[in-house]
Design a protein around this motif. Structure first.
Motif, short mmCIF file in Angstrom:
data_model
loop_
_atom_site.label_atom_id
_atom_site.label_comp_id
_atom_site.label_asym_id
_atom_site.label_seq_id
_atom_site.Cartn_x
_atom_site.Cartn_y
_atom_site.Cartn_z
N GLU A 1 -15.95 6.58 -1.30
CA GLU A 1 -14.87 6.63 -0.32
C GLU A 1 -15.41 7.20 1.00
OE1 GLU A 1 -11.57 5.90 -0.33
OE2 GLU A 1 -11.23 5.38 -2.44
N TYR B 1 -12.79 11.93 -4.16
CA TYR B 1 -11.36 12.14 -4.46
C TYR B 1 -10.65 12.69 -3.23
CZ TYR B 1 -7.20 14.25 -6.62
OH TYR B 1 -5.91 14.62 -6.94
N GLY C 1 -10.28 10.01 -0.73
CA GLY C 1 -9.28 9.06 -1.17
C GLY C 1 -7.87 9.56 -0.96
N ILE D 1 -5.32 8.92 -8.73
CA ILE D 1 -6.52 8.10 -8.59
C ILE D 1 -6.22 6.65 -8.89
CG2 ILE D 1 -8.80 7.65 -9.59
CD1 ILE D 1 -9.03 10.73 -9.97
N GLU D 2 -5.49 6.42 -9.97
CA GLU D 2 -5.16 5.04 -10.34
C GLU D 2 -4.19 4.41 -9.35
OE1 GLU D 2 -3.48 2.50 -14.19
OE2 GLU D 2 -3.57 4.68 -14.27
N ARG D 3 -3.16 5.15 -8.96
CA ARG D 3 -2.13 4.60 -8.08
C ARG D 3 -2.69 4.21 -6.72
NH1 ARG D 3 1.69 8.98 -7.25
NH2 ARG D 3 1.81 8.80 -9.52
N HIS D 4 -3.61 5.03 -6.21
CA HIS D 4 -4.14 4.79 -4.86
C HIS D 4 -5.54 4.18 -4.88
CE1 HIS D 4 -0.69 6.78 -3.08
NE2 HIS D 4 -0.84 7.76 -3.95
N LYS D 5 -5.99 3.78 -6.05
CA LYS D 5 -7.28 3.09 -6.18
C LYS D 5 -8.41 3.89 -5.52
CE LYS D 5 -4.89 -0.21 -8.04
NZ LYS D 5 -4.77 -0.25 -9.53
N ILE D 6 -8.49 5.17 -5.87
CA ILE D 6 -9.50 6.05 -5.29
C ILE D 6 -10.81 5.87 -6.04
CG2 ILE D 6 -10.14 8.42 -4.76
CD1 ILE D 6 -7.15 9.08 -4.59
N ALA D 7 -11.84 5.49 -5.32
CA ALA D 7 -13.15 5.23 -5.94
C ALA D 7 -13.93 6.54 -6.06
CB ALA D 7 -13.93 4.23 -5.09
N ALA E 1 -5.05 7.84 1.36
CA ALA E 1 -3.72 7.54 0.85
C ALA E 1 -2.65 8.23 1.69
CB ALA E 1 -3.62 7.98 -0.61
#
Length: 419
Positions: free
Chosen positions: A14, A185, A188, A110-116, A192
Protein backbone atom coordinates in the motif's frame (compact mmCIF):
# COMPACT_ATOMS: atom_id res chain seq x y z
CA UNK A 1 23.18 -2.32 11.00
CA UNK A 2 21.54 1.03 11.76
CA UNK A 3 21.76 1.98 8.09
CA UNK A 4 19.76 -0.99 6.84
CA UNK A 5 16.35 0.59 7.34
CA UNK A 6 12.79 -0.38 8.13
CA UNK A 7 11.52 -3.51 6.34
CA UNK A 8 7.92 -2.34 6.41
CA UNK A 9 8.77 0.79 4.42
CA UNK A 10 10.56 -1.26 1.78
CA UNK A 11 7.93 -3.99 1.47
CA UNK A 12 4.57 -2.21 1.87
CA UNK A 13 2.22 -2.93 -1.01
CA UNK A 14 0.00 0.00 0.00
CA UNK A 15 1.17 3.53 -0.76
CA UNK A 16 -0.23 6.81 0.47
CA UNK A 17 0.63 10.49 0.24
CA UNK A 18 -1.16 13.63 1.32
CA UNK A 19 -0.29 17.34 1.10
CA UNK A 20 0.34 19.61 4.09
CA UNK A 21 -2.57 21.64 5.41
CA UNK A 22 -2.89 25.01 3.75
CA UNK A 23 -5.46 27.66 4.67
CA UNK A 24 -8.36 27.41 7.11
CA UNK A 25 -11.19 24.91 7.45
CA UNK A 26 -14.00 24.07 9.89
CA UNK A 27 -14.58 20.41 10.77
CA UNK A 28 -16.59 18.20 13.11
CA UNK A 29 -13.54 16.23 14.26
CA UNK A 30 -9.84 17.05 14.12
CA UNK A 31 -7.38 14.22 14.73
CA UNK A 32 -3.72 14.68 15.57
CA UNK A 33 -1.69 11.61 14.60
CA UNK A 34 -2.02 9.25 11.62
CA UNK A 35 -1.38 5.89 13.28
CA UNK A 36 -3.79 3.05 13.88
CA UNK A 37 -5.86 4.98 16.44
CA UNK A 38 -6.21 8.21 14.51
CA UNK A 39 -6.81 6.51 11.17
CA UNK A 40 -9.41 4.14 12.58
CA UNK A 41 -11.17 7.12 14.16
CA UNK A 42 -11.06 9.02 10.87
CA UNK A 43 -12.42 6.09 8.89
CA UNK A 44 -15.35 5.53 11.23
CA UNK A 45 -16.10 9.24 11.66
CA UNK A 46 -16.17 9.78 7.90
CA UNK A 47 -18.36 6.70 7.57
CA UNK A 48 -20.87 8.39 9.88
CA UNK A 49 -20.94 11.41 7.57
CA UNK A 50 -18.78 13.63 9.76
CA UNK A 51 -16.40 16.23 8.38
CA UNK A 52 -13.05 14.96 9.70
CA UNK A 53 -9.44 16.00 9.16
CA UNK A 54 -6.27 14.16 10.23
CA UNK A 55 -3.06 16.09 10.84
CA UNK A 56 0.22 14.13 10.79
CA UNK A 57 3.54 15.75 11.63
CA UNK A 58 5.46 13.34 9.42
CA UNK A 59 3.90 10.67 7.19
CA UNK A 60 1.17 8.09 7.76
CA UNK A 61 2.48 5.32 10.01
CA UNK A 62 5.79 7.06 10.74
CA UNK A 63 5.51 6.28 14.46
CA UNK A 64 4.86 2.96 16.15
CA UNK A 65 2.22 1.95 13.60
CA UNK A 66 4.90 1.61 10.95
CA UNK A 67 7.61 0.15 13.17
CA UNK A 68 6.03 -2.62 15.24
CA UNK A 69 6.13 -6.39 14.96
CA UNK A 70 2.78 -6.73 13.21
CA UNK A 71 1.11 -9.11 15.67
CA UNK A 72 -2.67 -8.67 15.75
CA UNK A 73 -3.21 -9.87 19.31
CA UNK A 74 -6.44 -10.43 21.22
CA UNK A 75 -6.27 -8.69 24.57
CA UNK A 76 -3.44 -6.90 26.30
CA UNK A 77 0.01 -7.83 27.52
CA UNK A 78 -1.63 -8.24 30.94
CA UNK A 79 -3.60 -11.44 31.68
CA UNK A 80 -7.37 -10.76 31.84
CA UNK A 81 -7.63 -11.41 35.59
CA UNK A 82 -5.00 -8.73 36.21
CA UNK A 83 -7.00 -6.26 34.11
CA UNK A 84 -10.00 -6.83 36.39
CA UNK A 85 -7.91 -6.48 39.54
CA UNK A 86 -6.62 -3.09 38.41
CA UNK A 87 -9.80 -1.41 37.14
CA UNK A 88 -12.55 -3.52 38.71
CA UNK A 89 -14.44 -6.53 37.50
CA UNK A 90 -17.16 -4.75 35.50
CA UNK A 91 -14.86 -2.36 33.65
CA UNK A 92 -12.15 -5.00 33.34
CA UNK A 93 -14.42 -7.58 31.75
CA UNK A 94 -15.78 -4.94 29.39
CA UNK A 95 -12.24 -4.12 28.25
CA UNK A 96 -11.38 -7.82 27.99
CA UNK A 97 -14.44 -8.45 25.79
CA UNK A 98 -13.75 -5.46 23.55
CA UNK A 99 -10.12 -6.45 22.97
CA UNK A 100 -10.96 -10.13 22.52
CA UNK A 101 -12.87 -9.04 19.42
CA UNK A 102 -10.18 -6.62 18.22
CA UNK A 103 -8.52 -9.03 15.75
CA UNK A 104 -11.89 -9.67 14.12
CA UNK A 105 -12.42 -5.94 13.65
CA UNK A 106 -8.92 -5.57 12.17
CA UNK A 107 -9.29 -8.45 9.71
CA UNK A 108 -12.83 -7.37 8.79
CA UNK A 109 -11.54 -3.87 7.92
CA UNK A 110 -8.76 -5.40 5.86
CA UNK A 111 -11.22 -7.49 3.89
CA UNK A 112 -13.85 -4.76 3.51
CA UNK A 113 -11.38 -2.17 2.22
CA UNK A 114 -9.13 -4.59 0.32
CA UNK A 115 -6.02 -3.53 2.25
CA UNK A 116 -2.93 -5.22 0.84
CA UNK A 117 -1.12 -5.86 4.14
CA UNK A 118 -0.28 -9.58 4.08
CA UNK A 119 -3.09 -10.60 6.50
CA UNK A 120 -2.52 -14.05 8.00
CA UNK A 121 -4.91 -15.21 10.71
CA UNK A 122 -3.11 -18.35 11.85
CA UNK A 123 -2.94 -17.36 15.51
CA UNK A 124 -0.01 -16.47 17.73
CA UNK A 125 2.32 -18.51 19.94
CA UNK A 126 3.25 -17.24 23.39
CA UNK A 127 6.50 -19.11 23.97
CA UNK A 128 7.81 -20.41 27.30
CA UNK A 129 11.43 -19.26 27.38
CA UNK A 130 12.20 -21.40 30.47
CA UNK A 131 10.62 -24.48 32.12
CA UNK A 132 9.23 -22.35 34.96
CA UNK A 133 7.33 -20.21 32.45
CA UNK A 134 4.95 -23.09 31.70
CA UNK A 135 3.08 -22.21 34.91
CA UNK A 136 2.55 -18.67 33.58
CA UNK A 137 1.11 -20.05 30.34
CA UNK A 138 -1.11 -22.48 32.25
CA UNK A 139 -2.52 -19.58 34.25
CA UNK A 140 -3.23 -17.61 31.07
CA UNK A 141 -4.80 -20.71 29.53
CA UNK A 142 -7.20 -21.08 32.46
CA UNK A 143 -8.14 -17.39 32.44
CA UNK A 144 -8.69 -17.21 28.70
CA UNK A 145 -10.52 -20.54 28.49
CA UNK A 146 -12.90 -19.39 31.22
CA UNK A 147 -13.80 -16.49 28.93
CA UNK A 148 -14.39 -18.74 25.92
CA UNK A 149 -11.17 -17.98 24.05
CA UNK A 150 -9.94 -20.62 21.52
CA UNK A 151 -6.57 -21.19 23.18
CA UNK A 152 -4.50 -24.34 23.56
CA UNK A 153 -1.31 -25.15 25.46
CA UNK A 154 1.29 -26.92 23.32
CA UNK A 155 3.99 -29.12 24.80
CA UNK A 156 7.66 -28.74 23.91
CA UNK A 157 7.49 -31.19 21.01
CA UNK A 158 4.43 -29.52 19.46
CA UNK A 159 6.05 -26.11 19.92
CA UNK A 160 9.23 -27.27 18.20
CA UNK A 161 7.21 -28.60 15.28
CA UNK A 162 5.32 -25.32 14.88
CA UNK A 163 8.30 -23.03 15.39
CA UNK A 164 11.12 -24.98 13.80
CA UNK A 165 13.40 -24.90 16.85
CA UNK A 166 13.65 -26.85 20.10
CA UNK A 167 14.73 -23.84 22.17
CA UNK A 168 11.33 -23.32 23.87
CA UNK A 169 9.54 -25.42 26.47
CA UNK A 170 5.95 -25.01 25.35
CA UNK A 171 3.60 -22.39 23.91
CA UNK A 172 0.10 -21.01 24.25
CA UNK A 173 -1.63 -20.87 20.87
CA UNK A 174 -4.35 -18.23 20.45
CA UNK A 175 -6.40 -18.86 17.32
CA UNK A 176 -8.04 -15.41 17.42
CA UNK A 177 -4.83 -13.60 16.54
CA UNK A 178 -2.66 -13.21 13.45
CA UNK A 179 -0.06 -11.12 11.66
CA UNK A 180 -0.08 -8.25 9.17
CA UNK A 181 2.33 -5.89 7.47
CA UNK A 182 1.67 -3.02 9.89
CA UNK A 183 2.68 -0.02 7.79
CA UNK A 184 0.65 -1.31 4.85
CA UNK A 185 -2.35 -1.66 7.18
CA UNK A 186 -1.92 1.94 8.35
CA UNK A 187 -1.66 3.21 4.79
CA UNK A 188 -4.69 1.14 3.81
CA UNK A 189 -6.70 2.67 6.65
CA UNK A 190 -5.62 6.11 5.45
CA UNK A 191 -6.70 5.32 1.90
CA UNK A 192 -10.05 3.98 3.11
CA UNK A 193 -10.60 7.04 5.30
CA UNK A 194 -9.91 9.38 2.40
CA UNK A 195 -12.24 7.37 0.15
CA UNK A 196 -14.92 7.76 2.85
CA UNK A 197 -14.49 11.54 2.74
CA UNK A 198 -11.88 12.29 5.41
CA UNK A 199 -9.19 14.86 4.71
CA UNK A 200 -5.62 13.87 5.60
CA UNK A 201 -2.54 16.07 5.73
CA UNK A 202 1.04 14.85 6.14
CA UNK A 203 4.04 17.02 7.06
CA UNK A 204 1.65 19.07 9.20
CA UNK A 205 2.82 19.37 12.82
CA UNK A 206 0.34 20.95 15.21
CA UNK A 207 1.89 23.88 17.03
CA UNK A 208 -1.07 24.97 19.16
CA UNK A 209 -4.59 23.85 20.07
CA UNK A 210 -6.91 26.01 22.16
CA UNK A 211 -10.60 25.91 23.08
CA UNK A 212 -12.20 29.26 22.19
CA UNK A 213 -15.75 30.36 21.50
CA UNK A 214 -17.11 26.82 21.75
CA UNK A 215 -14.64 25.21 19.36
CA UNK A 216 -11.04 24.04 19.10
CA UNK A 217 -8.65 26.28 17.21
CA UNK A 218 -5.81 24.12 15.91
CA UNK A 219 -2.80 25.88 14.43
CA UNK A 220 -0.19 24.43 12.06
CA UNK A 221 2.67 26.10 10.16
CA UNK A 222 0.56 26.43 7.02
CA UNK A 223 -3.02 26.56 8.18
CA UNK A 224 -5.67 26.39 10.85
CA UNK A 225 -8.58 24.14 11.75
CA UNK A 226 -11.71 25.08 13.65
CA UNK A 227 -13.02 21.84 15.12
CA UNK A 228 -16.05 20.95 17.18
CA UNK A 229 -14.15 18.00 18.69
CA UNK A 230 -10.51 16.89 18.94
CA UNK A 231 -8.73 13.55 19.26
CA UNK A 232 -5.02 13.41 20.13
CA UNK A 233 -3.72 10.04 18.91
CA UNK A 234 0.05 10.48 19.06
CA UNK A 235 0.83 7.87 21.74
CA UNK A 236 4.61 7.28 22.04
CA UNK A 237 5.39 9.92 19.39
CA UNK A 238 3.68 12.90 20.98
CA UNK A 239 5.11 16.34 20.31
CA UNK A 240 4.48 19.39 22.51
CA UNK A 241 1.40 21.43 21.57
CA UNK A 242 0.95 24.92 23.00
CA UNK A 243 -2.10 25.24 25.31
CA UNK A 244 -2.52 21.44 25.50
CA UNK A 245 -0.54 19.37 27.99
CA UNK A 246 -0.59 15.64 27.55
CA UNK A 247 1.30 13.80 30.32
CA UNK A 248 4.64 12.22 29.52
CA UNK A 249 4.66 8.41 29.47
CA UNK A 250 7.64 6.10 30.02
CA UNK A 251 9.02 4.85 26.72
CA UNK A 252 10.21 1.35 25.91
CA UNK A 253 12.37 1.05 22.81
CA UNK A 254 11.89 -2.02 20.61
CA UNK A 255 14.12 -3.05 17.71
CA UNK A 256 13.86 -5.66 14.96
CA UNK A 257 16.08 -7.31 12.36
CA UNK A 258 14.91 -9.11 9.24
CA UNK A 259 16.74 -11.57 7.04
CA UNK A 260 16.61 -11.46 3.29
CA UNK A 261 13.84 -13.73 1.90
CA UNK A 262 14.64 -17.36 2.74
CA UNK A 263 13.56 -20.25 0.55
CA UNK A 264 12.04 -23.53 1.71
CA UNK A 265 15.41 -25.30 1.75
CA UNK A 266 16.56 -23.11 4.66
CA UNK A 267 13.33 -21.94 6.21
CA UNK A 268 10.61 -24.37 5.25
CA UNK A 269 9.92 -25.54 8.81
CA UNK A 270 10.32 -22.14 10.51
CA UNK A 271 6.80 -21.07 11.46
CA UNK A 272 5.43 -23.02 8.53
CA UNK A 273 1.90 -22.43 9.83
CA UNK A 274 2.28 -18.66 9.69
CA UNK A 275 1.95 -17.86 13.41
CA UNK A 276 3.61 -14.85 15.02
CA UNK A 277 5.41 -15.35 18.33
CA UNK A 278 6.68 -13.64 21.45
CA UNK A 279 8.20 -15.19 24.54
CA UNK A 280 7.70 -15.00 28.30
CA UNK A 281 11.08 -13.41 29.01
CA UNK A 282 11.07 -10.23 31.09
CA UNK A 283 13.11 -8.70 28.27
CA UNK A 284 10.82 -10.00 25.56
CA UNK A 285 11.82 -11.47 22.20
CA UNK A 286 9.52 -11.79 19.18
CA UNK A 287 9.82 -13.83 15.99
CA UNK A 288 7.69 -14.08 12.87
CA UNK A 289 7.91 -14.39 9.10
CA UNK A 290 6.43 -12.33 6.30
CA UNK A 291 4.93 -13.43 2.99
CA UNK A 292 8.29 -13.20 1.23
CA UNK A 293 9.76 -15.69 3.69
CA UNK A 294 11.91 -13.31 5.72
CA UNK A 295 12.54 -14.24 9.36
CA UNK A 296 11.96 -11.21 11.59
CA UNK A 297 13.33 -11.20 15.14
CA UNK A 298 12.89 -8.42 17.66
CA UNK A 299 13.56 -7.47 21.25
CA UNK A 300 13.54 -4.62 23.71
CA UNK A 301 16.11 -1.90 23.18
CA UNK A 302 16.67 1.22 21.12
CA UNK A 303 20.34 1.07 20.08
CA UNK A 304 19.91 -0.81 16.81
CA UNK A 305 23.61 -1.62 16.37
CA UNK A 306 24.12 -2.90 19.92
CA UNK A 307 20.90 -4.91 20.16
CA UNK A 308 20.94 -6.13 16.57
CA UNK A 309 24.28 -7.81 17.21
CA UNK A 310 22.60 -9.74 20.00
CA UNK A 311 19.64 -10.50 17.73
CA UNK A 312 21.98 -11.88 15.07
CA UNK A 313 23.43 -14.31 17.62
CA UNK A 314 19.96 -15.12 18.98
CA UNK A 315 18.73 -15.92 15.48
CA UNK A 316 21.64 -18.32 14.97
CA UNK A 317 20.95 -20.04 18.30
CA UNK A 318 17.29 -20.50 17.47
CA UNK A 319 17.88 -21.56 13.87
CA UNK A 320 21.52 -22.64 13.39
CA UNK A 321 21.15 -22.93 9.63
CA UNK A 322 20.47 -19.17 9.54
CA UNK A 323 23.83 -18.34 11.12
CA UNK A 324 25.10 -16.91 7.84
CA UNK A 325 21.80 -15.57 6.55
CA UNK A 326 21.91 -12.03 5.19
CA UNK A 327 20.43 -9.42 7.54
CA UNK A 328 18.76 -7.01 5.15
CA UNK A 329 16.85 -4.71 7.52
CA UNK A 330 17.21 -3.35 11.07
CA UNK A 331 15.04 -0.72 12.73
CA UNK A 332 13.53 0.40 16.04
CA UNK A 333 10.42 2.05 17.42
CA UNK A 334 8.94 3.38 20.64
CA UNK A 335 6.26 1.93 22.93
CA UNK A 336 4.31 4.04 25.47
CA UNK A 337 4.22 1.98 28.69
CA UNK A 338 1.92 3.15 31.52
CA UNK A 339 2.80 2.08 35.06
CA UNK A 340 0.02 -0.54 35.13
CA UNK A 341 0.28 -1.49 31.42
CA UNK A 342 -3.29 -0.33 30.73
CA UNK A 343 -4.24 2.20 28.04
CA UNK A 344 -5.78 5.53 28.98
CA UNK A 345 -8.39 7.81 27.48
CA UNK A 346 -7.73 11.24 28.94
CA UNK A 347 -10.06 14.23 28.77
CA UNK A 348 -8.14 17.19 27.38
CA UNK A 349 -10.95 19.70 27.71
CA UNK A 350 -14.50 19.99 26.45
CA UNK A 351 -14.93 17.80 23.37
CA UNK A 352 -11.33 16.58 23.37
CA UNK A 353 -9.74 13.22 24.21
CA UNK A 354 -6.22 11.82 24.14
CA UNK A 355 -5.48 8.08 23.89
CA UNK A 356 -2.16 6.51 24.84
CA UNK A 357 -0.41 3.63 26.58
CA UNK A 358 -1.05 0.43 24.62
CA UNK A 359 2.16 -1.00 26.09
CA UNK A 360 3.14 -2.80 22.92
CA UNK A 361 -0.32 -3.87 21.74
CA UNK A 362 -1.08 -1.17 19.20
CA UNK A 363 -2.83 -2.83 16.28
CA UNK A 364 -5.99 -4.32 17.80
CA UNK A 365 -6.43 -1.83 20.65
CA UNK A 366 -5.60 1.14 18.41
CA UNK A 367 -8.21 0.05 15.89
CA UNK A 368 -11.03 -0.43 18.42
CA UNK A 369 -10.11 2.55 20.63
CA UNK A 370 -10.04 4.83 17.59
CA UNK A 371 -13.43 3.60 16.40
CA UNK A 372 -14.97 4.04 19.84
CA UNK A 373 -13.41 7.47 20.39
CA UNK A 374 -14.80 8.80 17.11
CA UNK A 375 -18.29 7.69 18.11
CA UNK A 376 -17.96 9.14 21.61
CA UNK A 377 -16.70 12.52 20.44
CA UNK A 378 -19.27 12.95 17.70
CA UNK A 379 -22.26 11.69 19.70
CA UNK A 380 -21.28 12.86 23.16
CA UNK A 381 -22.01 9.34 24.47
CA UNK A 382 -18.98 7.83 26.22
CA UNK A 383 -20.69 4.68 27.56
CA UNK A 384 -19.23 2.33 24.93
CA UNK A 385 -15.61 3.41 25.28
CA UNK A 386 -13.27 0.49 26.08
CA UNK A 387 -12.13 2.20 29.31
CA UNK A 388 -13.69 5.12 31.17
CA UNK A 389 -12.40 8.60 30.43
CA UNK A 390 -10.14 10.00 33.16
CA UNK A 391 -9.72 13.68 33.89
CA UNK A 392 -6.05 13.40 34.82
CA UNK A 393 -3.19 10.95 34.59
CA UNK A 394 0.26 11.10 36.15
CA UNK A 395 3.30 8.91 35.60
CA UNK A 396 6.15 9.25 38.08
CA UNK A 397 9.87 9.13 37.24
CA UNK A 398 9.16 9.00 33.50
CA UNK A 399 12.73 9.63 32.35
CA UNK A 400 14.22 7.26 34.92
CA UNK A 401 11.81 4.49 33.94
CA UNK A 402 12.62 4.92 30.26
CA UNK A 403 16.33 4.73 31.06
CA UNK A 404 15.73 1.70 33.29
CA UNK A 405 13.99 -0.21 30.49
CA UNK A 406 16.82 0.49 28.07
CA UNK A 407 19.51 -0.34 30.63
CA UNK A 408 17.78 -3.61 31.47
CA UNK A 409 17.65 -4.63 27.81
CA UNK A 410 21.33 -3.75 27.38
CA UNK A 411 22.36 -5.79 30.42
CA UNK A 412 20.40 -8.86 29.32
CA UNK A 413 21.67 -8.72 25.76
CA UNK A 414 25.28 -8.04 26.74
CA UNK A 415 25.16 -10.90 29.26
CA UNK A 416 23.72 -13.21 26.60
CA UNK A 417 26.64 -12.30 24.33
CA UNK A 418 29.04 -13.86 26.84
CA UNK A 419 27.21 -17.21 26.97
Amino acid sequence: MSGLGNLWRDSAAESFAAPPLRGERSVDLAIIGAGFTGLSAALHAAGQGADVTVLEADTVGEGGSGRNVGLVNAGLWLPPDDVCKIIGNQQGEHLNRVLAEAPTQVFDLIERHKIACEPTRAGTLHLAHAPAAIAQLQSRLAQLSARGAPVRLLNAAETAQRLGTERFHGALHDARAGTIQPLAYARGLARAAREAGAMLHEQTPVTAAERRTGQWIITTPGGKLRARTLLIATNAYHRPVTHVTRPDIPIVQYFQIATAPIGDNLGGDILAGGEGCWDTGLVMTSVRRDQAGRVILGGMGGDVDLHANWARRKLARLFPRLANAEIAHAWAGRIAMTHDHLPRILRMGQGALAIFGYSGRGIGPGTVFGHAAAHALLSGDETDLPVPVVDQHTEHFVTLKSMYYEAGARMVHLAAARL
